[in-house]
Design an enzyme around this catalytic site. Structure first.
Site, PDB file in Angstrom:
ATOM      1  N   ASN A   1      42.724  36.045  54.504  1.00  0.00           N
ATOM      2  CA  ASN A   1      41.382  36.203  53.924  1.00  0.00           C
ATOM      3  C   ASN A   1      41.333  35.894  52.430  1.00  0.00           C
ATOM      4  O   ASN A   1      40.273  35.550  51.901  1.00  0.00           O
ATOM      5  CB  ASN A   1      40.915  37.647  54.174  1.00  0.00           C
TER       6      ASN A   1
ATOM      7  N   TYR B   1      36.507  23.822  47.264  1.00  0.00           N
ATOM      8  CA  TYR B   1      36.441  24.937  48.218  1.00  0.00           C
ATOM      9  C   TYR B   1      36.213  24.421  49.646  1.00  0.00           C
ATOM     10  O   TYR B   1      36.883  24.851  50.588  1.00  0.00           O
ATOM     11  CB  TYR B   1      35.300  25.855  47.777  1.00  0.00           C
TER      12      TYR B   1
ATOM     13  N   VAL C   1      49.435  35.070  47.141  1.00  0.00           N
ATOM     14  CA  VAL C   1      49.677  34.225  48.316  1.00  0.00           C
ATOM     15  C   VAL C   1      49.957  32.762  47.944  1.00  0.00           C
ATOM     16  O   VAL C   1      50.440  31.997  48.782  1.00  0.00           O
ATOM     17  CB  VAL C   1      48.512  34.305  49.337  1.00  0.00           C
TER      18      VAL C   1
ATOM     19  N   SER D   1      34.926  29.056  56.005  1.00  0.00           N
ATOM     20  CA  SER D   1      33.562  29.169  55.469  1.00  0.00           C
ATOM     21  C   SER D   1      32.692  28.095  56.112  1.00  0.00           C
ATOM     22  O   SER D   1      33.197  27.038  56.517  1.00  0.00           O
ATOM     23  CB  SER D   1      33.593  28.930  53.945  1.00  0.00           C
TER      24      SER D   1
ATOM     25  N   LYS E   1      38.695  24.860  52.780  1.00  0.00           N
ATOM     26  CA  LYS E   1      38.259  25.572  53.994  1.00  0.00           C
ATOM     27  C   LYS E   1      38.277  24.648  55.215  1.00  0.00           C
ATOM     28  O   LYS E   1      38.542  25.095  56.328  1.00  0.00           O
ATOM     29  CB  LYS E   1      36.868  26.173  53.780  1.00  0.00           C
TER      30      LYS E   1
HETATM   31  P1  NAP Z   1      36.157  38.513  46.755  1.00  0.00           P
HETATM   32  O1  NAP Z   1      35.230  39.665  46.846  1.00  0.00           O
HETATM   33  O2  NAP Z   1      36.234  37.721  45.504  1.00  0.00           O
HETATM   34  O3  NAP Z   1      37.644  39.033  47.139  1.00  0.00           O
HETATM   35  C1  NAP Z   1      38.711  38.137  47.097  1.00  0.00           C
HETATM   36  C2  NAP Z   1      39.968  38.836  47.558  1.00  0.00           C
HETATM   37  O4  NAP Z   1      41.030  37.865  47.588  1.00  0.00           O
HETATM   38  C3  NAP Z   1      40.417  39.954  46.625  1.00  0.00           C
HETATM   39  O5  NAP Z   1      40.956  40.987  47.406  1.00  0.00           O
HETATM   40  C4  NAP Z   1      41.508  39.275  45.790  1.00  0.00           C
HETATM   41  O6  NAP Z   1      42.516  40.156  45.307  1.00  0.00           O
HETATM   42  C5  NAP Z   1      42.116  38.348  46.824  1.00  0.00           C
HETATM   43  N1  NAP Z   1      42.850  37.236  46.222  1.00  0.00           N
HETATM   44  C6  NAP Z   1      42.369  36.224  45.443  1.00  0.00           C
HETATM   45  N2  NAP Z   1      43.376  35.402  45.070  1.00  0.00           N
HETATM   46  C7  NAP Z   1      44.508  35.901  45.626  1.00  0.00           C
HETATM   47  C8  NAP Z   1      45.874  35.509  45.621  1.00  0.00           C
HETATM   48  N3  NAP Z   1      46.280  34.412  44.959  1.00  0.00           N
HETATM   49  N4  NAP Z   1      46.769  36.267  46.287  1.00  0.00           N
HETATM   50  C9  NAP Z   1      46.368  37.385  46.961  1.00  0.00           C
HETATM   51  N5  NAP Z   1      45.100  37.808  47.009  1.00  0.00           N
HETATM   52  C10 NAP Z   1      44.177  37.076  46.358  1.00  0.00           C
HETATM   53  O7  NAP Z   1      35.843  37.437  47.913  1.00  0.00           O
HETATM   54  P2  NAP Z   1      35.122  37.593  49.346  1.00  0.00           P
HETATM   55  O8  NAP Z   1      33.729  37.142  49.197  1.00  0.00           O
HETATM   56  O9  NAP Z   1      35.412  38.914  49.920  1.00  0.00           O
HETATM   57  O10 NAP Z   1      35.879  36.450  50.151  1.00  0.00           O
HETATM   58  C11 NAP Z   1      36.906  36.736  51.090  1.00  0.00           C
HETATM   59  C12 NAP Z   1      37.166  35.487  51.905  1.00  0.00           C
HETATM   60  O11 NAP Z   1      35.964  35.106  52.591  1.00  0.00           O
HETATM   61  C13 NAP Z   1      37.560  34.286  51.066  1.00  0.00           C
HETATM   62  O12 NAP Z   1      38.525  33.512  51.749  1.00  0.00           O
HETATM   63  C14 NAP Z   1      36.264  33.507  50.935  1.00  0.00           C
HETATM   64  O13 NAP Z   1      36.483  32.155  50.699  1.00  0.00           O
HETATM   65  C15 NAP Z   1      35.666  33.756  52.301  1.00  0.00           C
HETATM   66  N6  NAP Z   1      34.219  33.550  52.369  1.00  0.00           N
HETATM   67  C16 NAP Z   1      33.362  34.282  51.596  1.00  0.00           C
HETATM   68  C17 NAP Z   1      31.993  34.044  51.691  1.00  0.00           C
HETATM   69  C18 NAP Z   1      30.995  34.826  50.880  1.00  0.00           C
HETATM   70  O14 NAP Z   1      29.804  34.447  50.895  1.00  0.00           O
HETATM   71  N7  NAP Z   1      31.374  35.889  50.202  1.00  0.00           N
HETATM   72  C19 NAP Z   1      31.510  33.053  52.548  1.00  0.00           C
HETATM   73  C20 NAP Z   1      32.409  32.327  53.302  1.00  0.00           C
HETATM   74  C21 NAP Z   1      33.756  32.575  53.210  1.00  0.00           C
HETATM   75  P3  NAP Z   1      42.319  41.007  43.929  1.00  0.00           P
HETATM   76  O15 NAP Z   1      41.313  42.090  44.267  1.00  0.00           O
HETATM   77  O16 NAP Z   1      43.642  41.563  43.614  1.00  0.00           O
HETATM   78  O17 NAP Z   1      41.778  40.052  42.923  1.00  0.00           O
END
Ligand code: NAP
Length: 248
Positions: free
Chosen positions: A91, A156, A65, A143, A160
């Site tokens: 996402n 970050y 992306v 976030s 966000k």
């Molecule tokens: P995660 O488990 O690390 O998964 C990240 C996802 O994003 C994976 O599917 C990854 O694809 C994809 N991705 C990363 N860079 C990309 C790129 N350049 N192009 C396309 N896809 C990309 O993270 P998560 O915890 O599920 O987080 C998902 C979202 O929620 C994020 O925006 C994060 O900031 C937000 N969030 C998370 C939390 C938390 O506590 N976990 C809290 C607040 C907000 P690959 O599998 O191919 O690497």
């Protein structure tokens, strides 16, 4: 019951974590799904196969992306497969934590490019289609760090917070075409993204949460499904915190 039958949804970063749960939840509610991923092809195909088991259509599309060309191809491949795009969930995200004093430009850039520029690319690429359809739902996963800031996450939190500005501006630009744009702001949710955080930070998050537990990926997915639904037609430009009441 929220019914997304006949709708097509793109979930960026749908291969793992929160995006995976969102893709599965939207499919459970009836939508066909495009599972975008950057490098985890096998994980994305697994999500596709779980969705097909539910009787929905799904494809996996590799696209970084951070690249406008990739975002445009993601939209094009979706239209070729499904002819329409009703829901875009921005996402895809990443972190490179560290105190600002020691933060490298690379760590700043990759986080801003993925979390903020990525959403700009995908939103811009999908706008024309949704405007022509005179309907659409764009949901940005921001976030609580973007709402409140967070020590060690200046890159970050900035990305966000920027995503919240993008959300409100897109809502204003697209409202007259019946396209809504909202943000979901999760608190701490155990996924690969947070796997390396020290135990004391996790415990602190738990203590600061009135509901007394950490979030689950499904908690974020249910709220996203609501915002994607016809029932949320009069909700736009909002930031919905899914954080168990963690006070800021
Ligand atoms: P995660 O488990 O690390 O998964 C990240 C996802 O994003 C994976 O599917 C990854 O694809 C994809 N991705 C990363 N860079 C990309 C790129 N350049 N192009 C396309 N896809 C990309 O993270 P998560 O915890 O599920 O987080 C998902 C979202 O929620 C994020 O925006 C994060 O900031 C937000 N969030 C998370 C939390 C938390 O506590 N976990 C809290 C607040 C907000 P690959 O599998 O191919 O690497």
């Amino acid at each position: 019951m929220i019914d997304l039958t006949g709708k097509t949804a793109i979930v960026t970063g749908g291969s793992r974590g929160i995006g995976r749960a969102i893709a599965l939840q939207l499919a459970r509610q009836g939508a066909d799904i495009v599972v975008n991923f950057q490098s985890s092809a096998q994980a994305a195909e697994e999500v596709v196969s779980l969705i097909k088991d539910m009787g929905r259509e799904a494809i996996a599309v590799q696209a970084d992306v951070r690249q406008m060309d990739d975002a445009q191809r993601l939209i094009k491949e979706t239209l070729t497969a499904f002819k329409r795009i009703d829901i875009l969930v921005n996402n895809a995200g990443t972190t490179r934590d560290g105190l600002l004093l020691r933060m490298s430009e690379d760590d700043w850039d990759i986080v801003l490019d993925t979390n903020l520029r990525g959403a700009f690319h995908c939103t811009k690429a999908v706008m024309r289609t949704m405007m022509k359809q005179r309907s659409g739902r764009i949901i940005n996963i921001t976030s609580v760090a973007g709402v409140a800031g967070n020590a060690g996450q200046a890159n970050y939190a900035s990305a966000k917070a920027g995503l919240i500005g993008l959300t409100k501006s897109v809502a204003k630009e697209m409202g007259s075409r019946n396209v809504t744009c909202n943000a979901v702001a999760p608190g701490y949710i155990p996924t690969d993204l947070t796997a390396d955080l020290p135990e004391e930070i996790i415990e602190q998050a738990r203590r600061m949460t009135p509901l007394g537990r950490l979030g689950r990926v499904e908690d974020v997915a249910y709220v996203t499904a609501f915002l994607a639904s016809d029932e949320a037609a009069f909700v736009t430009a909002q930031v919905l915190c899914v954080d168990g009441g963690m006070a800021f």
